[in-house]
Design an enzyme around this catalytic site. Structure first.
Site, mmCIF file in Angstrom:
data_model
loop_
_atom_site.group_PDB
_atom_site.id
_atom_site.type_symbol
_atom_site.label_atom_id
_atom_site.label_comp_id
_atom_site.label_asym_id
_atom_site.label_seq_id
_atom_site.Cartn_x
_atom_site.Cartn_y
_atom_site.Cartn_z
ATOM 1 N N ARG A 259 7.519 92.660 32.529
ATOM 2 C CA ARG A 259 7.233 91.576 33.116
ATOM 3 C C ARG A 259 7.097 90.189 33.512
ATOM 4 O O ARG A 259 7.111 89.846 34.548
ATOM 5 C CB ARG A 259 5.345 91.692 33.663
ATOM 6 N N THR A 260 6.902 89.559 32.020
ATOM 7 C CA THR A 260 7.272 88.333 31.833
ATOM 8 C C THR A 260 8.463 87.900 32.482
ATOM 9 O O THR A 260 8.743 86.927 32.799
ATOM 10 C CB THR A 260 6.880 88.001 30.529
ATOM 11 N N LYS B 211 24.970 87.458 15.908
ATOM 12 C CA LYS B 211 26.741 87.063 15.050
ATOM 13 C C LYS B 211 26.213 85.874 14.384
ATOM 14 O O LYS B 211 27.078 85.255 13.151
ATOM 15 C CB LYS B 211 27.561 86.564 16.290
ATOM 16 N N ARG C 264 10.802 84.045 24.845
ATOM 17 C CA ARG C 264 9.967 85.115 24.135
ATOM 18 C C ARG C 264 10.552 84.959 22.417
ATOM 19 O O ARG C 264 12.032 85.410 22.289
ATOM 20 C CB ARG C 264 9.449 85.971 24.658
ATOM 21 N N HIS D 168 0.222 83.351 24.371
ATOM 22 C CA HIS D 168 1.176 84.190 26.055
ATOM 23 C C HIS D 168 0.096 83.640 27.046
ATOM 24 O O HIS D 168 -0.153 83.761 28.024
ATOM 25 C CB HIS D 168 0.923 85.351 25.626
HETATM 26 N N1 CP Z 1 2.877 91.727 30.072
HETATM 27 C C1 CP Z 1 3.922 91.221 29.042
HETATM 28 O O1 CP Z 1 4.237 90.494 28.150
HETATM 29 O O2 CP Z 1 4.771 92.408 30.103
HETATM 30 P P1 CP Z 1 6.021 92.476 28.864
HETATM 31 O O3 CP Z 1 5.964 92.874 28.012
HETATM 32 O O4 CP Z 1 6.522 93.232 30.382
HETATM 33 O O5 CP Z 1 6.822 90.684 29.278
#
Ligand code: CP
Length: 309
Positions: free
Chosen positions: A58-59, A86, A108, A136
Site C-alpha cells: 500500500r505505502t 553488497k 521505509r 508511520h
Molecule cells: N499499511 C501499510 O503500511 O501497508 P504496506 O506495508 O503494504 O505498505
C-alpha cells in the site's frame, strides 16, 4: 496557513493545526483521483525516490501513484535490488542517491529512527514511510482522514486500537495524532504486547479487548507483527484470535455505527474475521483510497506547496 516542515518524520512533530492542514489539503486532492485524467502539473520537474528497505504494497504504491498524479518523476528502490545487498551503508546509499538531486526521499526502514538519522545527513526532504516500531505518519494521517470523512470530526470520538501495540508504528502515530486532535484513544492487547507506561502518552489501556471496544466509535485492529517479535509473545494464533480478534459477536459491543479499520495487510481469521473485514462497517478500502490523497498532500506540502494545482 504556512506549512513549515521540510521533513515528515513522525506525527510527534506535527501540531493539531498541521494535521488539520494536511487533511484539508488531502481533501482538496481527492477530487483529482476521481477524474478521467488523474494528473495535474503541480510537481512537474520534481524527483521523488521511494527507498524501501522493507516490504510494502500500500505505502510504496500509493506514494508512487501520488507522485505520478502530481507529475513528479518517481523512482522506486528496494533493498533487494540495491547495492545494500553488497554491504553499502544506509548513509552511503542515501548520499549517492542525493548526488542525483532528488527533491524528496520517501523511506521505509526496519530501524526505528532511521529517517531522523537520514534527515540529519542529506539536504533533500525525507518522508518517513515507516521506521521500525517507531512511527508511520502517512498511515495515521490517512486513518484520520478516513475517520473524519465518515464521522465528520475527530474530536470527542472514542477510538479503540487493538493488537500488538508494542511493535506497531501505526498505533504510535495514531496515538500521537488522535489525542492531539481531541479523540479518546483506548489501547488493548495481551500484556506481552502493550508497552509499560504507554498510558503516559494519553491513552487508556485495557487487557480485556471487550472493555476497550465497548461503545467505541472506531475499532482499529492491528496486524500481529511476527517479523518484529524477538520471541513468542502469544501461546497460539488461535488463542490470540479468541481473545483479541474482532468478529461479528464482539463488534456488537462497539457503537452501532462504529467504523472498523485496519492498516493492512490483514491476517484474516487472526485479528479480524473475514465477515467483519468485508462487512458493512469496514472502511479498510477507504483507508487505502485516502492514502493516495494524503501522500499527494505530503509531497506537495514538504516542497513548499506554492505551485498551483
Ligand atoms: N499499511 C501499510 O503500511 O501497508 P504496506 O506495508 O503494504 O505498505
Amino acid at each position: 496557513m504556512n506549512f513549515r516542515h521540510k521533513h515528515i518524520l513522525g506525527i510527534e512533530q506535527l501540531s493539531a493545526d498541521d494535521i488539520r492542514f494536511i487533511l484539508d489539503t488531502a481533501d482538496s486532492f481527492k477530487e483529482i483521483n476521481s477524474r478521467d485524467i488523474k494528473k495535474v502539473p503541480t510537481l512537474r520537474g520534481k524527483t521523488i525516490v521511494n527507498l524501501f528497505f522493507e516490504a510494502s504494497t500500500r505505502t510504496r504504491t500509493s506514494f508512487e501513484i501520488a507522485g505520478k498524479r502530481l507529475s513528479a518523476d518517481t523512482i522506486n528502490i528496494t533493498a533487494s535490488s540495491s547495492s545494500v545487498v553488497k554491504g553499502e551503508t544506509l548513509e552511503d546509499t542515501a548520499k549517492n542517491i542525493e548526488a542525483m538531486k532528488p527533491d524528496i526521499i520517501v523511506m521505509r526502514h526496519a530501524a526505528s529512527g532511521a529517517c531522523h538519522y537520514l534527515a540529519e545527513r542529506v539536504d533533500c526532504s525525507i518522508i518517513n514511510a515507516g521506521d521500525g516500531a517507531h512511527e508511520h505518519p502517512s498511515q495515521a494521517l490517512l486513518d484520520m482522514l478516513t475517520i473524519r470523512q465518515h464521522k465528520g470530526r475527530l474530536e470527542g470520538l472514542k477510538v479503540a486500537i487493538v493488537g500488538d501495540i508494542t511493535h506497531s508504528r501505526v498505533a504510535r502515530s495514531n496515538l500521537y495524532g488522535l489525542t492531539r486532535m481531541g479523540a479518546e484513544v483506548r489501547l488493548a492487547g495481551p500484556g506481552t504486547m502493550v508497552p509499560p507506561g504507554i498510558e503516559r502518552m494519553g491513552a487508556k489501556v485495557f487487557n480485556d479487548m471487550r472493555e476497550a471496544i465497548a461503545g467505541a466509535d472506531v475499532v482499529m485492529m492491528l496486524r500481529i507483527q511476527l517479523e518484529r517479535q524477538g520471541k513468542t509473545l502469544l501461546p497460539t494464533l488461535r488463542e490470540y484470535a479468541k481473545f483479541y480478534g474482532l468478529n461479528t459477536e464482539n463488534l456488537k459491543l462497539a457503537a452501532p455505527d462504529a467504523l472498523v479499520m485496519h492498516p493492512g495487510p490483514v491476517n484474516r481469521g487472526v485479528e479480524l474475521s473475514s465477515y467483519v473485514a468485508d462487512g458493512a462497517q469496514s472502511v479498510i478500502l477507504d483507508q487505502v483510497e485516502n492514502g493516495v490523497a494524503v501522500r499527494m498532500a505530503l509531497l506537495y506540502l514538504v516542497l513548499g506547496g506554492e505551485q498551483a494545482q
